[in-house]
Write a protein that holds these residues in place. Structure first.
Motif, PDB file in Angstrom:
ATOM      1  N   VAL A  90       0.825  -1.200   0.000  1.00 29.58           N
ATOM      2  CA  VAL A  90       0.000   0.000   0.000  1.00 29.58           C
ATOM      3  C   VAL A  90       0.864   1.256   0.000  1.00 29.58           C
ATOM      4  CG1 VAL A  90      -1.562   1.362   1.457  1.00 29.58           C
ATOM      5  CG2 VAL A  90      -2.055  -1.051   1.030  1.00 29.58           C
ATOM      6  N   ASN A  93       2.083   3.304  -3.088  1.00 34.12           N
ATOM      7  CA  ASN A  93       1.251   4.342  -3.709  1.00 34.12           C
ATOM      8  C   ASN A  93       0.899   4.021  -5.155  1.00 34.12           C
ATOM      9  OD1 ASN A  93      -0.231   6.735  -3.845  1.00 34.12           O
ATOM     10  ND2 ASN A  93       1.554   7.931  -4.503  1.00 34.12           N
ATOM     11  N   ALA A  95      -1.852   0.967  -7.449  1.00 29.43           N
ATOM     12  CA  ALA A  95      -2.939   0.016  -7.258  1.00 29.43           C
ATOM     13  C   ALA A  95      -2.405  -1.328  -6.791  1.00 29.43           C
ATOM     14  CB  ALA A  95      -3.728  -0.145  -8.560  1.00 29.43           C
ATOM     15  N   CYS A 119      -9.695  -6.393   4.430  1.00 28.43           N
ATOM     16  CA  CYS A 119      -9.761  -5.127   3.699  1.00 28.43           C
ATOM     17  C   CYS A 119     -10.940  -4.277   4.166  1.00 28.43           C
ATOM     18  CB  CYS A 119      -9.844  -5.397   2.205  1.00 28.43           C
ATOM     19  SG  CYS A 119      -8.293  -6.042   1.526  1.00 28.43           S
ATOM     20  N   ARG A 122      -9.727  -2.618   7.302  1.00 28.49           N
ATOM     21  CA  ARG A 122      -8.784  -1.539   6.991  1.00 28.49           C
ATOM     22  C   ARG A 122      -9.528  -0.300   6.509  1.00 28.49           C
ATOM     23  NH1 ARG A 122      -3.221  -3.017   6.139  1.00 28.49           N
ATOM     24  NH2 ARG A 122      -3.023  -1.198   4.772  1.00 28.49           N
ATOM     25  N   GLN A 123     -10.517  -0.490   5.653  1.00 25.39           N
ATOM     26  CA  GLN A 123     -11.255   0.660   5.122  1.00 25.39           C
ATOM     27  C   GLN A 123     -12.042   1.374   6.207  1.00 25.39           C
ATOM     28  OE1 GLN A 123     -13.343  -1.320   1.906  1.00 25.39           O
ATOM     29  NE2 GLN A 123     -11.797  -0.716   0.406  1.00 25.39           N
ATOM     30  N   GLN A 127      -7.806   3.116   6.228  1.00 18.71           N
ATOM     31  CA  GLN A 127      -6.572   2.683   5.581  1.00 18.71           C
ATOM     32  C   GLN A 127      -6.866   2.144   4.182  1.00 18.71           C
ATOM     33  OE1 GLN A 127      -5.605  -0.125   8.915  1.00 18.71           O
ATOM     34  NE2 GLN A 127      -3.585   0.808   8.752  1.00 18.71           N
ATOM     35  N   GLN A 128      -5.901   2.335   3.276  1.00 17.95           N
ATOM     36  CA  GLN A 128      -6.042   1.756   1.946  1.00 17.95           C
ATOM     37  C   GLN A 128      -5.930   0.242   2.048  1.00 17.95           C
ATOM     38  OE1 GLN A 128      -3.295   3.208  -1.058  1.00 17.95           O
ATOM     39  NE2 GLN A 128      -3.871   1.607  -2.512  1.00 17.95           N
ATOM     40  N   ASP A 131      -7.002  -3.200  -3.917  1.00 19.74           N
ATOM     41  CA  ASP A 131      -7.872  -2.547  -4.896  1.00 19.74           C
ATOM     42  C   ASP A 131      -8.600  -3.544  -5.782  1.00 19.74           C
ATOM     43  OD1 ASP A 131      -7.230   0.388  -4.504  1.00 19.74           O
ATOM     44  OD2 ASP A 131      -5.221  -0.419  -4.801  1.00 19.74           O
TER      45      ASP A 131
END
Length: 310
Positions: A90, A93, A95, A119, A122-123, A127-128, A131
């Protein structure tokens, strides 16, 4: 202004250049050589629910215009990836694409569920996360004598359908060139809710050690990649991209800007760079710069102008 931006299943990519699974690790080593944020994306090393030590014996053989590999999906497992690798990916920076395989249906579904749950958490924490989830259906089905899941459309259908039900992450299915009908396989993926398809994985191939009087690989066959497969892979990408409405990511033998442009003209939304990473450790940054220069020279402002024109 020249723009390389692509839209892959709702995920905005800085450019169409993605590093292919199994050729870039988790990006850590390549990140010491150049800034990974210039890439469109990184597909993780192929993951399985449980850690795998991979195949023994010979794993890689160079061939004319390519290479063969029989690594056997060596990887630390989904849980270790989420705990030890995702933060670093992540931080690149760009995808993040998690490539997931399995030895049976349950492993695919449970692996996808674990990634999805992590995920989601995290969201919620701002947090990213991952994808895209790239489903590798070229794995051997251990319950059915080792036949690839991705050969038979109806066998693959169950995996795509059930994985789709356990994750809201955009789902991309990676297709095997050994499929009985790759266009039918892509149609099935679209019908079952896949958001994109990527193709092609390696071709089944063989190398014989004439002095040992046996196959060079313990599993007899290995996966062929590199420039030798590009014309066949390009044909398959052309066929699939003109048959489905979801985005297609093309791969197979890309080692130049001209190769990338061919795949885009054949209909690919984006491309993945694989074997070329072993030949040129700076492949990513050079191809991004080269594609920009080509577009400026040819006065192409957006890849949409040339995508699928052939």
């Amino acid at each position: 202004m020249t723009s390389l931006i692509c839209n892959l299943a709702g995920v905005a990519l800085r450019n169409p250049i993605i590093m292919a699974s199994g050729t870039f690790g988790f990006g850590r080593e390549y990140g010491e050589l150049y800034d990974l944020s210039i890439l469109g994306g990184i597909a993780s090393k192929g993951l399985t629910l449980h850690p795998r030590s991979g195949n023994t014996g010979c794993r890689v053989q160079e061939t004319p215009s390519g290479m063969m590999n029989s690594v056997g999906l060596e990887n630390p497992g989904v849980a270790s990836f989420l705990e030890n690798e995702l933060d670093q990916l992540v931080a690149s920076n760009t995808a993040v694409i998690a490539n997931l395989g399995g030895a049976n249906l349950e492993e695919y579904v449970n692996g996808a569920a674990q990634i999805s749950e992590a995920c989601d958490l995290r969201q919620r924490q701002g947090q990213q996360a991952v994808d895209l989830l790239e489903l590798n259906i070229s794995c051997p089905n251990v319950k059915e004598g080792g036949i690839q899941f991705g050969v038979d459309t109806e066998v693959a259908r169950q995996i795509v359908r059930e994985v789709r039900q356990v994750t809201s992450i955009p789902l991309m299915v990676k297709l095997s060139p050994n499929a009985q009908d790759i266009v039918a396989m892509a149609h099935m993926c679209e019908q079952e809710g896949a958001d994109a398809v990527s193709l092609v994985n390696t071709f089944s191939a063989m190398k014989i050690d004439i002095y040992q009087r046996r196959s060079a690989f313990q599993n007899s066959y290995a996966g062929l990649s590199g420039p030798a497969i590009k014309p066949i892979a390009l044909r398959m990408v052309h066929q699939v991209s003109h048959a489905v409405s979801i985005p297609v990511v093309g791969m197979g033998g890309i080692s130049s800007v001209e190769d990338i442009v061919e795949y885009i003209m054949a209909g690919a939304e984006a491309v993945q760079i694989g074997t070329y990473n072993f030949v040129n450790l700076h492949a990513g940054e050079e191809l991004v710069a080269g594609l920009t220069a080509w577009m400026e020279k040819e006065k192409v402002q957006s890849l949409d102008e040339i995508r699928g024109i052939v």
